[in-house]
Design a protein around this motif. Sequence first.
Motif, PDB file in Angstrom:
ATOM      1  N   LEU A 210      53.185   9.542  36.144  1.00 38.63           N
ATOM      2  CA  LEU A 210      52.834  10.774  36.783  1.00 38.63           C
ATOM      3  C   LEU A 210      51.475  11.100  37.341  1.00 38.63           C
ATOM      4  N   GLY A 211      50.474  10.176  36.791  1.00 38.98           N
ATOM      5  CA  GLY A 211      49.137  10.562  37.598  1.00 38.98           C
ATOM      6  C   GLY A 211      49.080   9.850  38.889  1.00 38.98           C
ATOM      7  N   LEU A 242      57.761  19.445  38.395  1.00 39.96           N
ATOM      8  CA  LEU A 242      57.386  18.418  37.692  1.00 39.96           C
ATOM      9  C   LEU A 242      57.408  18.613  36.277  1.00 39.96           C
ATOM     10  N   GLU A 243      56.850  19.768  36.077  1.00 38.43           N
ATOM     11  CA  GLU A 243      56.585  20.067  34.603  1.00 38.43           C
ATOM     12  C   GLU A 243      58.096  20.524  33.986  1.00 38.43           C
ATOM     13  N   ALA A 244      59.025  21.092  34.675  1.00 36.25           N
ATOM     14  CA  ALA A 244      60.474  21.413  34.401  1.00 36.25           C
ATOM     15  C   ALA A 244      61.127  20.646  34.177  1.00 36.25           C
ATOM     16  N   ALA A 251      51.861  18.948  31.398  1.00 35.11           N
ATOM     17  CA  ALA A 251      51.225  20.031  32.156  1.00 35.11           C
ATOM     18  C   ALA A 251      50.257  19.396  33.387  1.00 35.11           C
ATOM     19  N   VAL A 252      50.512  19.902  34.434  1.00 39.19           N
ATOM     20  CA  VAL A 252      49.917  19.654  35.645  1.00 39.19           C
ATOM     21  C   VAL A 252      48.570  20.459  35.427  1.00 39.19           C
ATOM     22  N   TRP A 259      44.687  16.175  40.719  1.00 42.15           N
ATOM     23  CA  TRP A 259      45.626  16.777  39.911  1.00 42.15           C
ATOM     24  C   TRP A 259      46.014  15.449  38.919  1.00 42.15           C
ATOM     25  N   VAL A 260      46.196  16.119  37.726  1.00 41.70           N
ATOM     26  CA  VAL A 260      46.667  15.079  36.713  1.00 41.70           C
ATOM     27  C   VAL A 260      48.055  15.667  35.838  1.00 41.70           C
TER      28      VAL A 260
END
Length: 264
Positions: A210-211, A242-244, A251-252, A259-260
């Motif tokens: 995801l990173g 992305l979180e959902a 958590a972004v 952004w991570v």
Amino acid sequence: MAAAALQTRNLRVALGQGALRRDVLHGVDVHLAAGRWTCIVGPNGAGKSTLLKALGGLLPEHAHAQGEVMMNGQVLSALPSRVRAQSLAWLGQSVGDTAADDLTVYDVALLGRLPHMAWLAAPSAADHAAAERALRQTQAWEWRDRPLGALSGGERQRVLLARALAVEASVMLMDEPLANLDPPHQADWLQLVRELVAEGKTVVSVLHELGMVLQADDLLVLDAGKVRHAGPCQAPPSHRALEAVFDHRVAVRAVDDQWVALPR
């Protein structure tokens, strides 16, 4: 809206036969902008790899597909196979694929030039130059005389990436390209993708990291065979999507102006 390098209309795909048949993609409409890096992301079983294969015209024979896939405004299936092979480069998951293990690293890279070569013709100087350039881009040139089967998983992945680069296609499709790569070579891959996009090429990748996903230009979020979100990676709606899709277990956040995705 930017011109689409790849586009689908009401794409539906089912895999398997008889009682084992299952619907994987459900009426997917996507517009993948030319000259950008789009990352396809979602949980396991979302249909990410199936969508990527459909975009490349590489669905297995047992697949049942409906709808349209277009490249540069033309129906992909209507294009001559040679044109498709020259325009679309593919880097897939190589787990269990040992067909090329006896070939040297150089010959594997040279396979990427087949769409440009006449039937039974010897490779041209341009073909050799493209293969060498691709192997140097992936830092695999020093292994050029070694058999592919003698390499580690990470080394093998870099050679297969070189084969895809050697095609010199306008669109590159990559399914989990970071598999087996250590962090320094993942960083090298990221730099390479940015260089390709700077040259005007289109990159579409399926990633689990995801990173790295958040470094792309655009995000396509899939879940249960449907598109849940499409938009720029830097936009807050993309972060929320992305979180959902991962049940808010990540958590972004912005860390050092980058952004991570962090575990909650």
